[in-house]
Design a protein around this motif. Structure first.
Motif, PDB file in Angstrom:
ATOM      1  N   ASN A   1       0.813  -1.205   0.000  1.00 22.84           N
ATOM      2  CA  ASN A   1       0.000   0.000   0.000  1.00 22.84           C
ATOM      3  C   ASN A   1       0.848   1.256   0.000  1.00 22.84           C
ATOM      4  OD1 ASN A   1      -2.419  -1.382  -0.019  1.00 22.84           O
ATOM      5  ND2 ASN A   1      -2.613  -1.445   2.202  1.00 22.84           N
ATOM      6  N   ALA A   2       2.061   1.169   0.570  1.00 23.64           N
ATOM      7  CA  ALA A   2       2.949   2.334   0.570  1.00 23.64           C
ATOM      8  C   ALA A   2       3.298   2.741  -0.862  1.00 23.64           C
ATOM      9  CB  ALA A   2       4.219   2.031   1.366  1.00 23.64           C
ATOM     10  N   GLY A   3       3.478   1.753  -1.737  1.00 25.15           N
ATOM     11  CA  GLY A   3       3.740   2.054  -3.145  1.00 25.15           C
ATOM     12  C   GLY A   3       2.540   2.694  -3.814  1.00 25.15           C
ATOM     13  N   VAL A   4       1.342   2.243  -3.448  1.00 27.37           N
ATOM     14  CA  VAL A   4       0.118   2.839  -3.990  1.00 27.37           C
ATOM     15  C   VAL A   4       0.048   4.321  -3.618  1.00 27.37           C
ATOM     16  CG1 VAL A   4      -2.401   2.778  -3.925  1.00 27.37           C
ATOM     17  CG2 VAL A   4      -1.105   0.650  -3.923  1.00 27.37           C
ATOM     18  N   LYS A   5       0.356   4.639  -2.375  1.00 27.55           N
ATOM     19  CA  LYS A   5       0.284   6.030  -1.931  1.00 27.55           C
ATOM     20  C   LYS A   5       1.266   6.907  -2.687  1.00 27.55           C
ATOM     21  CE  LYS A   5       0.418   8.945   2.201  1.00 27.55           C
ATOM     22  NZ  LYS A   5       1.172  10.001   1.484  1.00 27.55           N
ATOM     23  N   ARG A   6       2.484   6.437  -2.899  1.00 23.22           N
ATOM     24  CA  ARG A   6       3.470   7.239  -3.628  1.00 23.22           C
ATOM     25  C   ARG A   6       3.013   7.497  -5.059  1.00 23.22           C
ATOM     26  NH1 ARG A   6       7.165   3.846  -0.876  1.00 23.22           N
ATOM     27  NH2 ARG A   6       7.363   2.539  -2.735  1.00 23.22           N
ATOM     28  N   ILE A   7       2.475   6.470  -5.711  1.00 24.07           N
ATOM     29  CA  ILE A   7       2.005   6.633  -7.085  1.00 24.07           C
ATOM     30  C   ILE A   7       0.800   7.563  -7.131  1.00 24.07           C
ATOM     31  CG2 ILE A   7       0.993   5.428  -9.059  1.00 24.07           C
ATOM     32  CD1 ILE A   7       2.674   2.995  -8.246  1.00 24.07           C
ATOM     33  N   ASN A   8      -0.136   7.403  -6.189  1.00 28.74           N
ATOM     34  CA  ASN A   8      -1.306   8.277  -6.152  1.00 28.74           C
ATOM     35  C   ASN A   8      -0.910   9.736  -5.959  1.00 28.74           C
ATOM     36  OD1 ASN A   8      -3.144   6.234  -6.548  1.00 28.74           O
ATOM     37  ND2 ASN A   8      -3.579   5.941  -4.377  1.00 28.74           N
TER      38      ASN A   8
ATOM     39  N   GLU B   1      -5.092  -0.374   7.437  1.00 27.85           N
ATOM     40  CA  GLU B   1      -5.057  -0.436   5.982  1.00 27.85           C
ATOM     41  C   GLU B   1      -5.313  -1.872   5.558  1.00 27.85           C
ATOM     42  OE1 GLU B   1      -1.492   1.141   4.365  1.00 27.85           O
ATOM     43  OE2 GLU B   1      -1.821   3.176   5.131  1.00 27.85           O
ATOM     44  N   LEU B   2      -6.400  -2.069   4.822  1.00 28.76           N
ATOM     45  CA  LEU B   2      -6.801  -3.395   4.375  1.00 28.76           C
ATOM     46  C   LEU B   2      -6.895  -3.432   2.862  1.00 28.76           C
ATOM     47  CD1 LEU B   2      -9.701  -4.108   6.904  1.00 28.76           C
ATOM     48  CD2 LEU B   2      -7.341  -4.891   7.062  1.00 28.76           C
TER      49      LEU B   2
END
Length: 218
Positions: free
Chosen positions: A94-101, A138-139
């Motif tokens: 999810n940390a990667g998702v946040k950076r991309i978002n 975070e799920l």
């Protein structure tokens, strides 16, 4: 990036069927060797490097090609919507998702809007938990507590709104934002270019989420 033995298994299956390397089929491997490495549970650096496709005997048959043209920068309007429809970005954590978002949201001009969720436990017999604990949960399949959006940002529906056109996985582009409703333009499916109003929808945890209590996020 998958373990090279998984690629070897695909090669072996195709050899059995077509009696040639990879079944004599044109095969494409996509990824960044420095960022998307195989996941080896409990393994160290040497185990991860050994699991990479570059360590496979098949690597000698691979030809590397590099993408050099930013196609999205050359597209606008409906063409950009079609470009988005055919692509997706996958991450492991999810940390990667946040950076991309965050990177995607920073690109469109104009101010953004931050949305915060209302978190609670839906089990009346559960021990009350502090707000700091709930907002940190975070799920998979559940949005984060903080979401930042802008007009023009792509979003993905996580719940069915109006089947069969507005279902889980429908890709939309943000048109306008308000406190409780998002105005979205559908860019996939049978109702392409249709503008919809998406309200806040409560999402509850599933039994396989790993939590010992029922969690609800609005």
């Amino acid at each position: 990036m998958v373990h090279w033995r998984a690629v070897k298994a695909v090669d072996a299956a195709l050899r059995d069927v077509r009696e040639s390397e990879f079944g004599d089929l044109f095969t494409v491997f996509a990824g960044d060797w420095q960022q998307i490495l195989p996941v080896v549970r409990g393994g160290g650096r040497c185990h991860i490097v050994d699991a990479c496709l570059k360590s496979s005997p098949l690597w000698q048959h691979v030809t590397c090609l590099t993408l050099r043209t930013n196609m999205r920068a050359q597209l606008q309007g409906d063409a950009e919507a079609e470009w988005l429809e055919e692509r997706a970005i996958l991450t492991v954590f999810n940390a990667g998702v946040k950076r991309i978002n965050d990177h995607v949201i920073d690109r469109p001009p104009g101010p953004g809007h931050v949305y915060t969720s209302v978190d609670s436990t839906s089990d009346p017999d559960a021990v009350p938990l502090a707000t700091e604990v709930l907002i940190g949960i975070e799920l998979s399949g559940t949005p984060a507590h903080f979401i930042r959006l802008k007009a023009g940002a792509p979003v993905l529906l996580m719940r069915n709104l109006d089947a069969p056109s507005l279902i889980i996985g429908t890709l939309c582009v943000t048109v306008a934002l308000s406190a409780a409703v998002l105005e979205l333009k559908n860019i996939t499916g049978p109702d392409r270019s249709h503008v919809i109003a998406a309200p806040r929808i409560p999402i509850e945890s599933t039994p396989d989420s790993g939590l010992v209590f029922s969690f609800r996020r609005l």
